[in-house]
Structure formats: structure tokens, C-alpha cells
Design a protein around this motif. Structure first.
Motif, PDB file in Angstrom:
ATOM      1  N   LYS A   1     -35.764  17.472  24.542  1.00 59.21           N
ATOM      2  CA  LYS A   1     -37.020  16.789  24.259  1.00 59.21           C
ATOM      3  C   LYS A   1     -37.747  16.543  25.574  1.00 59.21           C
ATOM      4  O   LYS A   1     -37.170  16.038  26.528  1.00 59.21           O
TER       5      LYS A   1
ATOM      6  N   ARG B   1     -26.653  19.660  13.679  1.00 63.43           N
ATOM      7  CA  ARG B   1     -25.880  19.605  14.923  1.00 63.43           C
ATOM      8  C   ARG B   1     -24.632  20.473  14.814  1.00 63.43           C
ATOM      9  O   ARG B   1     -24.254  21.154  15.767  1.00 63.43           O
TER      10      ARG B   1
ATOM     11  N   HIS C   1     -33.352  14.383  27.179  1.00 62.93           N
ATOM     12  CA  HIS C   1     -34.762  14.156  27.500  1.00 62.93           C
ATOM     13  C   HIS C   1     -34.984  14.353  28.997  1.00 62.93           C
ATOM     14  O   HIS C   1     -34.197  13.849  29.810  1.00 62.93           O
TER      15      HIS C   1
ATOM     16  N   GLU D   1     -26.760  13.988  21.474  1.00 62.67           N
ATOM     17  CA  GLU D   1     -27.589  14.624  20.445  1.00 62.67           C
ATOM     18  C   GLU D   1     -28.967  15.006  20.955  1.00 62.67           C
ATOM     19  O   GLU D   1     -29.608  15.882  20.381  1.00 62.67           O
ATOM     20  N   GLU D   2     -29.427  14.347  22.033  1.00 63.92           N
ATOM     21  CA  GLU D   2     -30.725  14.689  22.619  1.00 63.92           C
ATOM     22  C   GLU D   2     -30.628  14.632  24.133  1.00 63.92           C
ATOM     23  O   GLU D   2     -29.927  13.775  24.683  1.00 63.92           O
TER      24      GLU D   2
ATOM     25  N   ALA E   1     -27.038  19.571  21.115  1.00 64.15           N
ATOM     26  CA  ALA E   1     -28.091  18.688  21.615  1.00 64.15           C
ATOM     27  C   ALA E   1     -29.442  19.377  21.538  1.00 64.15           C
ATOM     28  O   ALA E   1     -29.551  20.582  21.722  1.00 64.15           O
ATOM     29  N   VAL E   2     -30.468  18.576  21.305  1.00 62.89           N
ATOM     30  CA  VAL E   2     -31.838  19.062  21.242  1.00 62.89           C
ATOM     31  C   VAL E   2     -32.546  18.633  22.522  1.00 62.89           C
ATOM     32  O   VAL E   2     -32.402  17.490  22.968  1.00 62.89           O
TER      33      VAL E   2
END
Length: 166
Positions: A96, A153, A68, A65-66, A93-94
Motif C-alpha cells: 500500500k 491471503r 505500507h 498482511e500489509e 502481504a499487500v
């Protein structure tokens, strides 16, 4: 043997233990992995395997989901940034941004598994936040209300949105 599946037994086992919000840290060859970490060392020669190869395989194996990574990647390593965008387009997915120091000091200590590549690619240390399948947990036939984060999502996946750092 399992065709089109991860063959490395430790890696397959580690991925099978992931739950929602667990961290998988995929690192370059020089990342300072903490003592006692669940370390899966795939690096065996400069550039082999490359971090992007590992991420492409993980993209097929786990929901994320993320994603980084150090914000320097976008401006100082545009090839890696473009590869990350290509790999995670439509994944829901985001992206960050964080700092390399935070990846070393915080994410590495909290990671459920750390996968070391043979990559010599600058800032190639990527923390993946595990997720669940946003389509499987909330069926249309159910009377359960879908959380806004899952709706978002689903939209990102359905529309094959290209992720970008804000």
C-alpha cells in the motif's frame, strides 16, 4: 542463545506482544521518531544494519498482511522496491502506497514498535501491519466459514504472488 532466532531481547519481546493490525515501523537512520515511542534502535553505523536485512529477519518472525511505504519508492528507488518485492513474495502481504509525511505524522504515532536501522536508503521507512497465520485460524475440519480476506491471503501465499503497488 536461540539459534536462528532474534537475539536482541527488546526486539524479541516487542514482536511477541504483537496482535492483529498492530503496526511495526522499520525506519532509516534519519526518521523522526516521536518522544515516548517504543523505539528499538539497531542502527550503529551508516548502512548497518540495512533496512532490508531487518525486514528479511522480520519476514521470518511475524505474519504481515500489509506493507505500507512512500509511493516514491517504486519510481525513485527501484532497488529498494525490488528488494521489498523479493522479501514479501509469497508472504500474503499487500503493498500500500502512502506519503513520507503520513508515515511521520500518523504511522509513527500509532506504531506499537519502531525499529531504527542504520540505513541511508532514500524513502526506506516501511510500516508493517501485523496479521495472524491465515492457515492456523481456520482449519479445514472446522465448520467455521473462512473470511474472504483470509482466503485471499492464503492464495497469495500458496501461489507465491509477487506484491506490487496498485
Amino acid at each position: 542463545m536461540r539459534p536462528n532466532r532474534i537475539l536482541h531481547p527488546e526486539l524479541a519481546r516487542a514482536l511477541a506482544t504483537l496482535g492483529h493490525t498492530d503496526i511495526v515501523l522499520v525506519t532509516d537512520a534519519g526518521f523522526p521518531i516521536p518522544a515516548g515511542a517504543n523505539r528499538i534502535d539497531l542502527g550503529f553505523y551508516e548502512g548497518l544494519p540495512d533496512i532490508c536485512d531487518i525486514l528479511r529477519v522480520l519476514r521470518q518472525e511475524i505474519f504481515v498482511e500489509e506493507v505500507h511505504f512512500a509511493t516514491e519508492v517504486r519510481d525513485r528507488n527501484p532497488d529498494l522496491y525490488a528488494n521489498l518485492q523479493e522479501i514479501y513474495t509469497g508472504a500474503g502481504a499487500v503493498f500500500k502506497g502512502t506519503t513520507h509525511e503520513e508515515l511521520c505524522a500518523d504511522y509513527a504515532k500509532r506504531a506499537k514498535v519502531i525499529i531504527r536501522s542504520g540505513s541511508f536508503n532514500p524513502w526506506a521507512n516501511i510500516a508493517l501491519i501485523a496479521s495472524t497465520d491465515p492457515f492456523a485460524w481456520f482449519s479445514p475440519e472446522s465448520n467455521t466459514k473462512v473470511l474472504p480476506a483470509y482466503e485471499e491471503r492464503r492464495r497469495l501465499m500458496t501461489e507465491k504472488v509477487v506484491p506490487a503497488l496498485a
